[in-house]
Every structure is written in C-alpha cells, then in structure tokens.
Write a protein that holds these residues in place. Sequence first.
Motif, PDB file in Angstrom:
ATOM      1  N   LEU A   1       0.796  -1.222   0.000  1.00 39.94           N
ATOM      2  CA  LEU A   1       0.000   0.000   0.000  1.00 39.94           C
ATOM      3  C   LEU A   1       0.835   1.282   0.000  1.00 39.94           C
ATOM      4  CD1 LEU A   1      -2.994  -0.931   2.326  1.00 39.94           C
ATOM      5  CD2 LEU A   1      -2.855  -0.949  -0.178  1.00 39.94           C
ATOM      6  N   ALA A   2       2.163   1.167   0.058  1.00 40.32           N
ATOM      7  CA  ALA A   2       3.003   2.371  -0.054  1.00 40.32           C
ATOM      8  C   ALA A   2       2.889   2.984  -1.446  1.00 40.32           C
ATOM      9  CB  ALA A   2       4.458   2.042   0.260  1.00 40.32           C
ATOM     10  N   GLY A   3       2.537   2.166  -2.430  1.00 41.71           N
ATOM     11  CA  GLY A   3       2.225   2.691  -3.754  1.00 41.71           C
ATOM     12  C   GLY A   3       3.361   2.783  -4.749  1.00 41.71           C
ATOM     13  N   HIS A   4       4.555   2.303  -4.401  1.00 44.69           N
ATOM     14  CA  HIS A   4       5.659   2.315  -5.358  1.00 44.69           C
ATOM     15  C   HIS A   4       5.547   1.117  -6.304  1.00 44.69           C
ATOM     16  CE1 HIS A   4       7.722  -1.052  -3.364  1.00 44.69           C
ATOM     17  NE2 HIS A   4       7.297  -0.508  -2.231  1.00 44.69           N
ATOM     18  N   SER A   5       6.311   1.130  -7.367  1.00 45.65           N
ATOM     19  CA  SER A   5       6.326  -0.026  -8.267  1.00 45.65           C
ATOM     20  C   SER A   5       6.852  -1.234  -7.511  1.00 45.65           C
ATOM     21  CB  SER A   5       7.227   0.251  -9.483  1.00 45.65           C
ATOM     22  OG  SER A   5       6.727   1.335 -10.224  1.00 45.65           O
ATOM     23  N   PRO A   6       6.154  -2.369  -7.567  1.00 43.78           N
ATOM     24  CA  PRO A   6       6.559  -3.549  -6.788  1.00 43.78           C
ATOM     25  C   PRO A   6       7.983  -4.000  -7.107  1.00 43.78           C
ATOM     26  CG  PRO A   6       4.360  -3.838  -7.692  1.00 43.78           C
ATOM     27  CD  PRO A   6       4.922  -2.606  -8.334  1.00 43.78           C
ATOM     28  N   ILE A   7       8.659  -4.480  -6.093  1.00 46.00           N
ATOM     29  CA  ILE A   7      10.011  -5.022  -6.252  1.00 46.00           C
ATOM     30  C   ILE A   7       9.883  -6.437  -6.805  1.00 46.00           C
ATOM     31  CG2 ILE A   7      12.144  -5.643  -5.058  1.00 46.00           C
ATOM     32  CD1 ILE A   7      11.377  -3.525  -2.922  1.00 46.00           C
ATOM     33  N   LYS A   8      10.391  -6.634  -8.025  1.00 46.40           N
ATOM     34  CA  LYS A   8      10.242  -7.928  -8.687  1.00 46.40           C
ATOM     35  C   LYS A   8      11.579  -8.575  -9.049  1.00 46.40           C
ATOM     36  CE  LYS A   8       5.721  -6.830 -10.671  1.00 46.40           C
ATOM     37  NZ  LYS A   8       4.912  -6.724 -11.929  1.00 46.40           N
ATOM     38  N   ARG A   9      12.660  -7.881  -8.753  1.00 43.60           N
ATOM     39  CA  ARG A   9      13.981  -8.452  -9.020  1.00 43.60           C
ATOM     40  C   ARG A   9      14.974  -7.911  -7.990  1.00 43.60           C
ATOM     41  NH1 ARG A   9      12.680  -4.854 -12.987  1.00 43.60           N
ATOM     42  NH2 ARG A   9      14.034  -3.029 -13.232  1.00 43.60           N
ATOM     43  N   GLU A  10      16.134  -8.526  -7.926  1.00 45.84           N
ATOM     44  CA  GLU A  10      17.133  -8.140  -6.921  1.00 45.84           C
ATOM     45  C   GLU A  10      17.927  -6.924  -7.399  1.00 45.84           C
ATOM     46  OE1 GLU A  10      19.278 -11.400  -4.947  1.00 45.84           O
ATOM     47  OE2 GLU A  10      17.949 -12.760  -6.053  1.00 45.84           O
ATOM     48  N   ASP A  11      17.222  -5.795  -7.459  1.00 41.27           N
ATOM     49  CA  ASP A  11      17.836  -4.558  -7.916  1.00 41.27           C
ATOM     50  C   ASP A  11      18.154  -3.657  -6.725  1.00 41.27           C
ATOM     51  OD1 ASP A  11      15.327  -3.778  -7.106  1.00 41.27           O
ATOM     52  OD2 ASP A  11      14.603  -3.265  -9.111  1.00 41.27           O
ATOM     53  N   GLU A  12      18.424  -2.387  -7.002  1.00 41.06           N
ATOM     54  CA  GLU A  12      18.777  -1.447  -5.932  1.00 41.06           C
ATOM     55  C   GLU A  12      17.645  -1.308  -4.916  1.00 41.06           C
ATOM     56  OE1 GLU A  12      20.106   3.255  -5.343  1.00 41.06           O
ATOM     57  OE2 GLU A  12      20.027   2.352  -7.352  1.00 41.06           O
ATOM     58  N   ASN A  13      16.405  -1.286  -5.397  1.00 42.36           N
ATOM     59  CA  ASN A  13      15.274  -1.168  -4.478  1.00 42.36           C
ATOM     60  C   ASN A  13      15.192  -2.368  -3.534  1.00 42.36           C
ATOM     61  OD1 ASN A  13      14.501   1.297  -5.513  1.00 42.36           O
ATOM     62  ND2 ASN A  13      12.973   0.436  -6.907  1.00 42.36           N
ATOM     63  N   PHE A  14      15.491  -3.537  -4.058  1.00 42.17           N
ATOM     64  CA  PHE A  14      15.501  -4.734  -3.213  1.00 42.17           C
ATOM     65  C   PHE A  14      16.557  -4.610  -2.119  1.00 42.17           C
ATOM     66  CE2 PHE A  14      17.449  -8.871  -2.247  1.00 42.17           C
ATOM     67  CZ  PHE A  14      16.352  -9.548  -1.717  1.00 42.17           C
ATOM     68  N   LEU A  15      17.730  -4.114  -2.481  1.00 39.33           N
ATOM     69  CA  LEU A  15      18.807  -3.982  -1.499  1.00 39.33           C
ATOM     70  C   LEU A  15      18.472  -2.931  -0.442  1.00 39.33           C
ATOM     71  CD1 LEU A  15      21.939  -4.216  -3.834  1.00 39.33           C
ATOM     72  CD2 LEU A  15      20.913  -6.013  -2.424  1.00 39.33           C
ATOM     73  N   VAL A  16      17.815  -1.853  -0.849  1.00 39.71           N
ATOM     74  CA  VAL A  16      17.376  -0.833   0.114  1.00 39.71           C
ATOM     75  C   VAL A  16      16.368  -1.437   1.085  1.00 39.71           C
ATOM     76  CG1 VAL A  16      16.061   1.312   0.362  1.00 39.71           C
ATOM     77  CG2 VAL A  16      17.858   1.145  -1.370  1.00 39.71           C
TER      78      VAL A  16
END
Length: 403
Positions: free
Chosen positions: A240-255
């Motif tokens: 519900l935070a509304g960002h694009s879902p994390i679907k791979r081990e990218d920078e967003n996943f590491l954050v």
Amino acid sequence: MIHDIQYIEGSITAPQGFRAAGVKARIKYDKKDLALIVSEVPAAAAGVFTTNAVKAAPVVLSKRHIAGGRAQAVVVNSGCANACTGEDGMAMALEMAREAAGHLKISPEDVVVASTGVIGDKLPMDRIKAGISEASQALSSPGGHDAALAIMTTDTVSKEALIQFEIGGRTVTIGGIAKGSGMIRPNMATMLAFVTTDAGITSELLQKALTYVTARTFNMVTVDGDTSTNDSLVILANGLAGHSPIKREDENFLVFRDALEKVCAALARMIARDGEGATKFIEVEVRNAPTFADAGAVAMAVANSNLVKTAVFGEDANWGRIICAAGYSGADLDPGRIDIFIGDEKMAENGAALNFSEERAKEILSREEVKITIDLHHGSEKATAWTCDFSFDYVKINASYRS
C-alpha cells in the motif's frame, strides 16, 4: 534514504493498511495475552520457523498457510504454547485460524497462528475464542503496542521497532514486534516476531530478504542455548506504499533488505538485553574471519558459552574462556593470530596473554553493556552476536516457570 530507526508505540501498525489489538483473554494470567494483527488487503507473506524437530501445532499450521506466499492476518496467544498436544493441538490451532477468519471475513488459509507459553498444556478454547472476538472488534491503528504486550511471557518490556525509507519517491515503512526472554538460542529466529510493511514486493523476494536478514540478526542472538518448539518469524507486505513492486534483486531490493535488517537487528538486541535474570547486555563482535559463517560460528560459540556469561556476571576478565569457545566453534581460524578485547582493553594478542589492567577490565565489566571483540586476522568477514549474562535470577525464574 533510510532514516534512523525509531522505537515507538504502534510500530506494527505504522505501515499503511495495518491494524492490531491486544486483549485479556485470561488464558493463564490476568494480563493481555491475545493479539490480532490484520492487513486491510491480502499481503505477500514469508516466514522462518523453528528448526526443532518437536514443532508446536501452530508452527506446523502456519508453515502450511504461508506456503503459497500470501496471508492477511496473524493471531497470537501467550500463556500456552499448544506444543506436544497431538491431534487436539492441531485442531485447536486450526480453530483459532477459523475463528479469526470468520470475524475478519477472510479465508482461514490467510491466517497465521502462533502460540507461546508452557509446553504440553492445551489451549482453553472458550477463552481463546472470546478473546479473538474481542480483539477483532478492538482493531485499530494505535493497537500495535497492545499487541506487543499481549505476546509477552517472561519478558519484562515490550519489544517494538520501526523504520521509514523511500522507494521510487514513496515513503515505505517497516514495523516489528517481538517477544523473547528465555529459551532463546533459535537456529532461525526469536521465540516470536512479527513484521509488517507497506512495501510492494513478490513473496519470493520477500522470503529471500527475510532468510538473509535472519541469518544476520535473529540467528545471532542467544540467551540460554535452548531452541523453542514455537519459534516463528513472519512478515506481511501489503504494497500500500504505492511504489512499483520489487520484482527483481535490484537497488530497491537492497534498500528494502537493508531496512528490514535494521528492524530485525533492533528487535534481536532487545531480546538479548531482556534475557531472563540478565544484569548485563553482551555484544560479541568477530572481525577478519575467512567467511561470514566462520565469523558467526565464533561469535555464537562465545555468546552461548555459560562460562563466558557467568564470568561477565562476576565481572571476571577471564579471556581464556573466550578463546576456548572460539576454538571449539568449528570455524576456520589460526589460534596464533587471535586478538581479544573486552571493551577497549586488549586482553590477548596473537593468541597469548598481555599484561592488561585488571582494575580497568573490572570497571568495563561492571557496566550494563559489555562488548567483546575477537579479531581472527584470518580474512575480511565479520559477524556480531548478542547475548546477556547468567545471573542467580535466571535459575530462580526457570526453576518455577510453570507455577
């Protein structure tokens, strides 16, 4: 950007779309002893559970329920572990899920169940069901603190943590609560811990992040060397935070993974600090090991050593017990390279004694927080374990736990 971790009431309900409640079902004592945590929408789910071959009924059921990577609610009771209760125990765990699902109008398979308390006792289902009904009506955004209180057994304080950070320009929140004070040397998690987040992430990546983080946080805490029948760590991510879902081990996943590690590390430290009868919090840091596994093995061997823990309680700078525990840890090390510090006082160098100040060492050991550092000089990896001392009160508490 990840902001500093915060310790505030309502942490489990701080992420968007979560409510909780903690009520008095009077399962064993006149205290809050039943918690309900609910997401407004179905959430990605992941979990890590006890490695004990003797698993409580709620552990067996919850592993089954989150196998598909989805859940929407968690119902927890303290005062009775519902462990070693046979077919009746499984039936009672399922009844808890069905009762909660009925009040929430969701599927029983979307309910995680957890219990903690005395092994072998059967749940008083009339009180449990009444408690679930009351909790379902009491659900609220500020209800996280009551939920944290309700899962406590011999804990002296509730354990809550919260962190906020950004993904794709959206604020994301992770909140967690835990309980644990004794029977803590989980080979996976704590006695019980529950984490919520409004991050959007696939259940597969959520499980991968949780497993990674657990190895570096909850797996590195010990109070007394016992792995419970009920240890459970569950996370719900409702997106519900509304960002694009994390679907791979990218920078967003590491954050996300880094933020999750901060929350879990904070909760793990609280468990060690609140160890039954503890007078001192102990941090064991191992540096310059060949691998993380080697560093972790040494840190846990030292942290789990009754001789080390009693020496700290007695304020005795017996560094020989520390190097002894490192030696039997099974880690790849060279005894002739090991340096040992208690606080900032160097006790040993290259595996041999130094002329250190006994008065200075005793002053360090008299503090409420004691740090032990072991430098293996045999690689570049590190790990930290958290524990507490062994005091007379630990024996008193556990000598009469059932009464």
